[in-house]
Motif scaffolding. Structure first.
Motif, PDB file in Angstrom:
ATOM      1  N   ARG A 241     -12.703  39.827 -45.444  1.00 10.14           N
ATOM      2  CA  ARG A 241     -12.128  40.071 -46.756  1.00 10.14           C
ATOM      3  C   ARG A 241     -11.739  41.527 -46.919  1.00 10.14           C
ATOM      4  O   ARG A 241     -12.299  42.417 -46.267  1.00 10.14           O
ATOM      5  CB  ARG A 241     -13.149  39.731 -47.839  1.00 10.14           C
ATOM      6  CG  ARG A 241     -13.670  38.327 -47.782  1.00 10.14           C
ATOM      7  CD  ARG A 241     -14.620  38.059 -48.916  1.00 10.14           C
ATOM      8  NE  ARG A 241     -15.170  36.720 -48.799  1.00 10.14           N
ATOM      9  CZ  ARG A 241     -15.652  36.035 -49.826  1.00 10.14           C
ATOM     10  NH1 ARG A 241     -15.656  36.564 -51.029  1.00 10.14           N
ATOM     11  NH2 ARG A 241     -16.143  34.828 -49.646  1.00 10.14           N
ATOM     12  N   LEU A 242     -10.804  41.740 -47.790  1.00  8.84           N
ATOM     13  CA  LEU A 242     -10.465  43.098 -48.202  1.00  8.84           C
ATOM     14  C   LEU A 242     -11.690  43.697 -48.901  1.00  8.84           C
ATOM     15  O   LEU A 242     -12.321  43.048 -49.728  1.00  8.84           O
ATOM     16  CB  LEU A 242      -9.280  43.049 -49.154  1.00  8.84           C
ATOM     17  CG  LEU A 242      -8.619  44.356 -49.541  1.00  8.84           C
ATOM     18  CD1 LEU A 242      -7.994  45.030 -48.333  1.00  8.84           C
ATOM     19  CD2 LEU A 242      -7.562  44.116 -50.617  1.00  8.84           C
TER      20      LEU A 242
ATOM     21  N   ARG B 172     -14.067  55.902 -52.243  1.00 11.08           N
ATOM     22  CA  ARG B 172     -13.387  56.308 -53.473  1.00 11.08           C
ATOM     23  C   ARG B 172     -13.510  57.812 -53.607  1.00 11.08           C
ATOM     24  O   ARG B 172     -14.506  58.392 -53.177  1.00 11.08           O
ATOM     25  CB  ARG B 172     -14.008  55.593 -54.673  1.00 11.08           C
ATOM     26  CG  ARG B 172     -15.443  55.985 -54.953  1.00 11.08           C
ATOM     27  CD  ARG B 172     -16.135  54.987 -55.851  1.00 11.08           C
ATOM     28  NE  ARG B 172     -16.770  53.918 -55.079  1.00 11.08           N
ATOM     29  CZ  ARG B 172     -17.376  52.880 -55.609  1.00 11.08           C
ATOM     30  NH1 ARG B 172     -17.400  52.726 -56.921  1.00 11.08           N
ATOM     31  NH2 ARG B 172     -17.932  51.965 -54.859  1.00 11.08           N
TER      32      ARG B 172
ATOM     33  N   TYR C  72      -5.464  50.049 -46.975  1.00  5.82           N
ATOM     34  CA  TYR C  72      -4.661  50.160 -48.182  1.00  5.82           C
ATOM     35  C   TYR C  72      -5.182  51.297 -49.052  1.00  5.82           C
ATOM     36  O   TYR C  72      -6.379  51.375 -49.330  1.00  5.82           O
ATOM     37  CB  TYR C  72      -4.725  48.872 -49.006  1.00  5.82           C
ATOM     38  CG  TYR C  72      -4.057  47.685 -48.375  1.00  5.82           C
ATOM     39  CD1 TYR C  72      -4.795  46.747 -47.660  1.00  5.82           C
ATOM     40  CD2 TYR C  72      -2.684  47.480 -48.512  1.00  5.82           C
ATOM     41  CE1 TYR C  72      -4.190  45.641 -47.090  1.00  5.82           C
ATOM     42  CE2 TYR C  72      -2.070  46.377 -47.943  1.00  5.82           C
ATOM     43  CZ  TYR C  72      -2.828  45.467 -47.233  1.00  5.82           C
ATOM     44  OH  TYR C  72      -2.219  44.384 -46.668  1.00  5.82           O
TER      45      TYR C  72
ATOM     46  N   LEU D 274      -5.485  48.302 -60.489  1.00  6.87           N
ATOM     47  CA  LEU D 274      -5.203  49.057 -59.275  1.00  6.87           C
ATOM     48  C   LEU D 274      -3.749  48.868 -58.868  1.00  6.87           C
ATOM     49  O   LEU D 274      -3.217  47.765 -58.953  1.00  6.87           O
ATOM     50  CB  LEU D 274      -6.094  48.586 -58.136  1.00  6.87           C
ATOM     51  CG  LEU D 274      -7.573  48.971 -58.162  1.00  6.87           C
ATOM     52  CD1 LEU D 274      -8.303  48.320 -56.999  1.00  6.87           C
ATOM     53  CD2 LEU D 274      -7.737  50.481 -58.117  1.00  6.87           C
TER      54      LEU D 274
ATOM     55  N   TYR E 163      -9.072  50.903 -49.405  1.00  6.41           N
ATOM     56  CA  TYR E 163      -9.598  49.582 -49.097  1.00  6.41           C
ATOM     57  C   TYR E 163      -9.245  49.245 -47.650  1.00  6.41           C
ATOM     58  O   TYR E 163      -8.215  49.687 -47.133  1.00  6.41           O
ATOM     59  CB  TYR E 163      -9.009  48.519 -50.030  1.00  6.41           C
ATOM     60  CG  TYR E 163      -9.668  48.451 -51.380  1.00  6.41           C
ATOM     61  CD1 TYR E 163      -9.381  49.392 -52.372  1.00  6.41           C
ATOM     62  CD2 TYR E 163     -10.594  47.455 -51.673  1.00  6.41           C
ATOM     63  CE1 TYR E 163      -9.996  49.329 -53.621  1.00  6.41           C
ATOM     64  CE2 TYR E 163     -11.212  47.383 -52.915  1.00  6.41           C
ATOM     65  CZ  TYR E 163     -10.904  48.325 -53.871  1.00  6.41           C
ATOM     66  OH  TYR E 163     -11.517  48.265 -55.106  1.00  6.41           O
TER      67      TYR E 163
ATOM     68  N   PHE F 154      -8.577  55.295 -54.183  1.00  9.77           N
ATOM     69  CA  PHE F 154      -9.459  54.476 -53.359  1.00  9.77           C
ATOM     70  C   PHE F 154      -8.783  54.168 -52.019  1.00  9.77           C
ATOM     71  O   PHE F 154      -7.558  54.137 -51.926  1.00  9.77           O
ATOM     72  CB  PHE F 154      -9.757  53.127 -54.033  1.00  9.77           C
ATOM     73  CG  PHE F 154     -10.295  53.219 -55.434  1.00  9.77           C
ATOM     74  CD1 PHE F 154      -9.453  53.423 -56.509  1.00  9.77           C
ATOM     75  CD2 PHE F 154     -11.648  53.077 -55.666  1.00  9.77           C
ATOM     76  CE1 PHE F 154      -9.943  53.500 -57.807  1.00  9.77           C
ATOM     77  CE2 PHE F 154     -12.152  53.144 -56.958  1.00  9.77           C
ATOM     78  CZ  PHE F 154     -11.300  53.354 -58.024  1.00  9.77           C
TER      79      PHE F 154
ATOM     80  N   LEU G 234     -13.772  47.570 -50.267  1.00 10.50           N
ATOM     81  CA  LEU G 234     -13.666  48.985 -50.558  1.00 10.50           C
ATOM     82  C   LEU G 234     -14.247  49.799 -49.406  1.00 10.50           C
ATOM     83  O   LEU G 234     -15.346  49.518 -48.931  1.00 10.50           O
ATOM     84  CB  LEU G 234     -14.416  49.307 -51.845  1.00 10.50           C
ATOM     85  CG  LEU G 234     -14.440  50.768 -52.270  1.00 10.50           C
ATOM     86  CD1 LEU G 234     -13.038  51.233 -52.658  1.00 10.50           C
ATOM     87  CD2 LEU G 234     -15.405  50.962 -53.436  1.00 10.50           C
TER      88      LEU G 234
ATOM     89  N   GLN H 223      -9.192  46.034 -44.545  1.00  6.39           N
ATOM     90  CA  GLN H 223      -9.247  44.604 -44.234  1.00  6.39           C
ATOM     91  C   GLN H 223      -9.326  44.446 -42.718  1.00  6.39           C
ATOM     92  O   GLN H 223      -8.318  44.625 -42.020  1.00  6.39           O
ATOM     93  CB  GLN H 223      -8.030  43.881 -44.798  1.00  6.39           C
ATOM     94  CG  GLN H 223      -8.114  42.370 -44.746  1.00  6.39           C
ATOM     95  CD  GLN H 223      -6.996  41.720 -45.552  1.00  6.39           C
ATOM     96  OE1 GLN H 223      -5.916  42.271 -45.707  1.00  6.39           O
ATOM     97  NE2 GLN H 223      -7.255  40.539 -46.073  1.00  6.39           N
TER      98      GLN H 223
ATOM     99  N   PHE I 126      -1.634  49.238 -55.467  1.00 11.41           N
ATOM    100  CA  PHE I 126      -1.844  49.371 -54.034  1.00 11.41           C
ATOM    101  C   PHE I 126      -0.587  49.862 -53.323  1.00 11.41           C
ATOM    102  O   PHE I 126       0.541  49.566 -53.734  1.00 11.41           O
ATOM    103  CB  PHE I 126      -2.223  48.013 -53.420  1.00 11.41           C
ATOM    104  CG  PHE I 126      -3.634  47.587 -53.696  1.00 11.41           C
ATOM    105  CD1 PHE I 126      -3.953  46.897 -54.847  1.00 11.41           C
ATOM    106  CD2 PHE I 126      -4.641  47.870 -52.782  1.00 11.41           C
ATOM    107  CE1 PHE I 126      -5.259  46.500 -55.105  1.00 11.41           C
ATOM    108  CE2 PHE I 126      -5.947  47.476 -53.023  1.00 11.41           C
ATOM    109  CZ  PHE I 126      -6.255  46.791 -54.182  1.00 11.41           C
TER     110      PHE I 126
END
Lengths: 115, 109
Positions: free
Chosen positions: B43-44, B49, B86, B97, B36, B34, B46, B38, B99
């Motif tokens: 907010r962080l 994927r 990330y 997960l 991600y 994935f 997705l 920010q 990271f």
């Protein structure tokens, strides 16, 4: 308004005190997670819970404790045993740890500062 | 144990330039990968994927099992792409997960 909330946004604590960070979700998610985010360290998993009344330690659980008495809530306690508690804490939830391609939804975070 | 490596802490490019954020992982099985993102004061969330094989906001990422990589690419960067990115890995079954440490992308006008 659906989503995941964390409170407070900022928290100050004196050394030697325990403090509890709140995390609530109304997404009907089974799984919830706590991460710590430090500059240059990425996200590190503290604790996670896949179902009510059950939780597991993550990579950096020492000095932290959690409870999962309700599906919607997963509070994190930072104890006085945590040697370096000043950090940004993120809570997340997901529908299931099994589902392929699952997504974690994150809260806005709590910034904890130990004085 | 599985590991995710993002070798660049900071990547700075000009608007319109191609972007590639690198991600390598160490795991011998078949992981799920994935990205991600920010954005500032957000907010962080997705971004994409690997199993979806989709393009989000012009970004794509291909899983290369031979090179154990999942690099994020965009042909023409935009200023609004500036954010922290990330890479994350999930093993099969009930798993969490893992990271990477993240890469800050700065796109200058």
């Amino acid at each position: 308004d659906g989503g995941i909330t964390q409170s407070p946004k900022y928290l100050f604590r004196k050394e030697g005190q325990n403090v509890t960070l709140s995390c609530e979700q109304n997404l009907n998610h089974d799984a919830m997670y706590w991460y710590r985010q430090d500059p240059g360290q990425g996200l590190r998993l503290i604790y996670y819970s896949q179902i009510v009344n059950d939780f597991q330690k993550g990579d950096i659980a020492e000095g932290y404790s959690v409870s999962r008495e309700k599906k919607e809530s997963f509070p994190l306690t930072v104890t006085s045993a945590q040697k370096n508690p000043t950090a940004f804490y993120l809570c997340a939830s997901s529908s299931s740890g099994l589902a392929g391609g699952y997504e974690q939804f994150f809260g806005p975070g709590t910034r904890l500062t130990v004085l | 144990a599985q590991r995710v490596t993002q070798p660049e802490k900071l990547l700075s490019v000009f608007k319109g330039a191609p972007v590639e954020l690198k991600c390598n992982y160490s795991y011998s099985g078949s992981p799920e990968l994935f990205w991600y993102v920010q954005y500032s004061r957000q907010r962080l969330q997705l971004l994409l994927r690997h199993i979806s094989r989709e393009s989000i906001k012009g970004f794509t990422a291909d899983l290369n099992k031979g090179e154990t990589s999942f690099h994020l690419k965009k042909p023409f960067a935009q200023e609004e792409d500036s954010a922290m990115y990330y890479c994350a890995l999930k093993l099969g079954g009930y798993s969490t997960l893992t990271f990477g440490k993240g890469t800050m992308l700065l796109v200058s006008p």
